[in-house]
Design an enzyme around this catalytic site. Structure first.
Site, PDB file in Angstrom:
ATOM      1  N   TYR A 213       4.407  18.635  10.971  1.00 20.67           N
ATOM      2  CA  TYR A 213       5.441  17.671  11.407  1.00 20.67           C
ATOM      3  C   TYR A 213       6.823  18.285  11.511  1.00 20.67           C
ATOM      4  O   TYR A 213       7.793  17.566  11.649  1.00 20.67           O
ATOM      5  CB  TYR A 213       5.590  16.534  10.385  1.00 20.67           C
TER       6      TYR A 213
ATOM      7  N   CYS B  46      -2.258  33.956   9.043  1.00 25.51           N
ATOM      8  CA  CYS B  46      -2.080  34.560  10.354  1.00 25.51           C
ATOM      9  C   CYS B  46      -1.853  33.515  11.441  1.00 25.51           C
ATOM     10  O   CYS B  46      -2.731  33.250  12.268  1.00 25.51           O
ATOM     11  CB  CYS B  46      -3.273  35.444  10.678  1.00 25.51           C
ATOM     12  N   GLU B  47      -0.695  32.884  11.400  1.00 26.24           N
ATOM     13  CA  GLU B  47      -0.258  31.905  12.392  1.00 26.24           C
ATOM     14  C   GLU B  47       1.263  31.951  12.394  1.00 26.24           C
ATOM     15  O   GLU B  47       1.870  31.954  11.316  1.00 26.24           O
ATOM     16  CB  GLU B  47      -0.630  30.467  11.963  1.00 26.24           C
TER      17      GLU B  47
ATOM     18  N   GLU C 120       0.839  -1.215   0.000  1.00 23.71           N
ATOM     19  CA  GLU C 120       0.000   0.000   0.000  1.00 23.71           C
ATOM     20  C   GLU C 120       0.867   1.255   0.000  1.00 23.71           C
ATOM     21  O   GLU C 120       0.763   2.090   0.897  1.00 23.71           O
ATOM     22  CB  GLU C 120      -0.891   0.016   1.249  1.00 23.71           C
ATOM     23  N   PRO C 121       1.736   1.428  -0.988  1.00 19.74           N
ATOM     24  CA  PRO C 121       2.601   2.613  -0.969  1.00 19.74           C
ATOM     25  C   PRO C 121       1.845   3.887  -1.333  1.00 19.74           C
ATOM     26  O   PRO C 121       0.991   3.876  -2.224  1.00 19.74           O
ATOM     27  CB  PRO C 121       3.661   2.300  -2.030  1.00 19.74           C
ATOM     28  N   GLY C 122       2.144   4.948  -0.648  1.00 27.54           N
ATOM     29  CA  GLY C 122       1.554   6.248  -0.961  1.00 27.54           C
ATOM     30  C   GLY C 122       2.653   7.232  -1.312  1.00 27.54           C
ATOM     31  O   GLY C 122       2.956   7.475  -2.476  1.00 27.54           O
ATOM     32  N   ARG C 123       3.300   7.737  -0.282  1.00 29.80           N
ATOM     33  CA  ARG C 123       4.339   8.759  -0.444  1.00 29.80           C
ATOM     34  C   ARG C 123       5.386   8.396  -1.503  1.00 29.80           C
ATOM     35  O   ARG C 123       5.768   9.223  -2.321  1.00 29.80           O
ATOM     36  CB  ARG C 123       5.047   8.953   0.909  1.00 29.80           C
TER      37      ARG C 123
ATOM     38  N   ARG D 244       2.727  20.146   5.788  1.00 36.06           N
ATOM     39  CA  ARG D 244       3.710  19.278   6.424  1.00 36.06           C
ATOM     40  C   ARG D 244       4.735  20.018   7.293  1.00 36.06           C
ATOM     41  O   ARG D 244       5.032  19.560   8.395  1.00 36.06           O
ATOM     42  CB  ARG D 244       4.411  18.388   5.386  1.00 36.06           C
TER      43      ARG D 244
ATOM     44  N   TYR E  44       0.876  14.118   0.393  1.00 35.70           N
ATOM     45  CA  TYR E  44       0.375  14.789   1.592  1.00 35.70           C
ATOM     46  C   TYR E  44       0.529  16.311   1.470  1.00 35.70           C
ATOM     47  O   TYR E  44       0.774  17.005   2.452  1.00 35.70           O
ATOM     48  CB  TYR E  44       1.053  14.232   2.859  1.00 35.70           C
TER      49      TYR E  44
END
Ligand SMILES: *Cc1c(COP(=O)(O)O)cnc(C)c1O
Length: 418
Positions: free
Chosen positions: A320, A346-347, A276-279, A316, A374
């Protein structure tokens, strides 16, 4: 750089210069390479060709990037899919994907999602709790169907990755505890509307070394053998996704090198293999193209490079503390200064890169690399920012695969009180 190369004319993806893309489609804009997507998929297929007569299925994890054009490219290459919601199932079908090659993961599948997946005829449900197993049996019974299932076992191995993307420890919300797997399989085997077909695990993401996956696979195999001894024969073993990509200078094995220890553990097995590869299929096939809006002098010798992409476009770094390479599309010869690359949101957490050495002027284009996974799927409309456009490059051609949102769309479904 695997997803964009530089020549005298500046940075380009395949044969298209990023300046041309910015002119035609505006910024911020995700840009993907069909060639890179195809190559990453082919690397998996080639690595698996020698295993069990090629009896393997690559189920692309849709959540990494769910654009229909990307799903369609993988479907045409023969991929299956790993979905985590009814919404993702609808996308797979709309993109021409095959439900029969689709597995459904996730800890909180609703009645409606289960029902839609059963009616679509998916390959199997990856079960994450005994409660879910009972629910699926009931829903299948009501529909007069039998649900193919695999139990997601939590092998309790440490994937040694970021805690937010580590999923195989026993403290994780994912999967069924290793010690509870056998009794749950026995129970499943007695259910009238359940057909036990496989076993799966997924221990984490952005793994640079597959030793923990090989260890998890070994633990899974002892369960498979214990079940077989009781007459419960599984058809497939699904080892999940998780292979990492190079964002910076990580020592990353090739796909074949990464899979070798796992395939060695599985050598001689008759069960078909699912991944199940994603990235690793999409991450380095995409970049986020952005423009410098404002340069601002900061304290501490740091200049702020304020760009038109922000945490709502690529979350990301904020989520993270992830590192993405940021490169000028047309490099300048001027002195590079230490910069904070930030968005307009505004963060204080709205940064794309800390401490970068850049020589840029307002209006310059920058490419944020390794943004294919992602990125767009985690984007939001925070600060009422329309989501970016997405463009696919194929040789010297470009295709708009998602139109930039318009502001009016963002509140079109809202209503005033009478
Ligand atoms: C997210 C996820 C994947 C894909 O992970 P990558 O690290 O992107 O390869 C595969 N399987 C499951 C169950 C997931 O939740």
């Amino acid at each position: 750089m695997s997803n964009a190369d530089i020549n005298d004319a500046g940075l380009h993806v395949e044969e298209v210069n990023l300046v041309e893309i910015a002119k035609k489609y505006g910024t911020p804009c995700y840009v993907y390479s069909r060639k890179a997507l195809t190559e990453s998929y082919t690397a998996y297929r080639n690595a698996l060709a020698g295993h069990n007569d090629g009896n393997s299925l690559i189920c692309y994890a849709v959540k990494a990037n769910s654009n229909l054009a990307i799903l369609n490219i993988f479907a045409r290459l023969g991929a299956g899919f790993d979905i985590v919601s009814g919404g993702e199932l609808a996308r797979v079908i709309a993109a021409g994907g095959d439900a029969k090659k689709t597995v459904f993961s996730g800890v909180g599948k609703s009645h409606d999602e289960i029902s839609a997946a059963l009616q679509a005829g998916i390959k199997c449900f990856n079960i994450e709790s005994s409660s879910e197993l009972g629910r699926i049996n009931t829903v299948a019974g009501n529909l007069g169907l039998v649900a193919p299932v695999s139990i997601r076992v939590n092998p309790d191995v440490d994937a040694k990755t970021h805690p937010y993307i580590s999923t195989g420890l026993k403290t994780s919300k994912f999967g069924v505890a290793y010690g509870e797997a056998l009794p749950l399989y026995r129970f499943a085997a007695t259910m009238p509307n359940i057909n036990v077909v496989g076993i799966d695990c997924h221990i984490g993401s952005q793994l640079l070394d597959s030793a923990p996956v090989a260890e998890a696979t070994q633990k899974i195999l002892s369960l498979v053998d214990a079940l077989a001894a009781e007459g419960i024969k599984l058809k497939h073993i699904d080892i999940g996704g998780g292979m990492g990509i190079r964002y910076n200078d990580e020592a990353m094995p090739s796909t074949a090198e990464y899979l070798a220890p796992v395939l060695k553990t599985l050598a001689g097995r008759n069960e078909s293999l699912l991944l199940e590869p994603g990235r690793s299929l999409v991450g380095n096939a995409g970049i986020l193209l952005t423009k410098v809006e404002v340069l601002k002098q900061g304290g501490n010798d740091r200049d702020f490079v304020i760009i038109d992409a922000a945490m709502n476009d690529l979350m990301r770094p904020a989520l993270y503390d992830a590192w993405h390479n940021i490169v000028p599309v047309r490099p300048r010869s001027g002195e590079a200064r230490l910069c904070e690359v930030v968005g307009p949101v505004c963060e204080s957490g709205d940064f794309l890169g800390h401490d970068r050495r850049l020589s840029v002027q307002e209006g310059d284009l920058l490419a944020i690399l390794s943004a294919g996974a992602y990125g767009m799927t985690m984007s939001s409309n925070y600060n009422t920012r329309p989501r970016a456009a997405e463009v696919m490059v194929d040789g010297d051609k470009t295709y708009l695969i998602r139109k930039r949102e318009e502001v009016a769309q963002l509140f079109a479904e809202e209503a005033l009180l009478p």
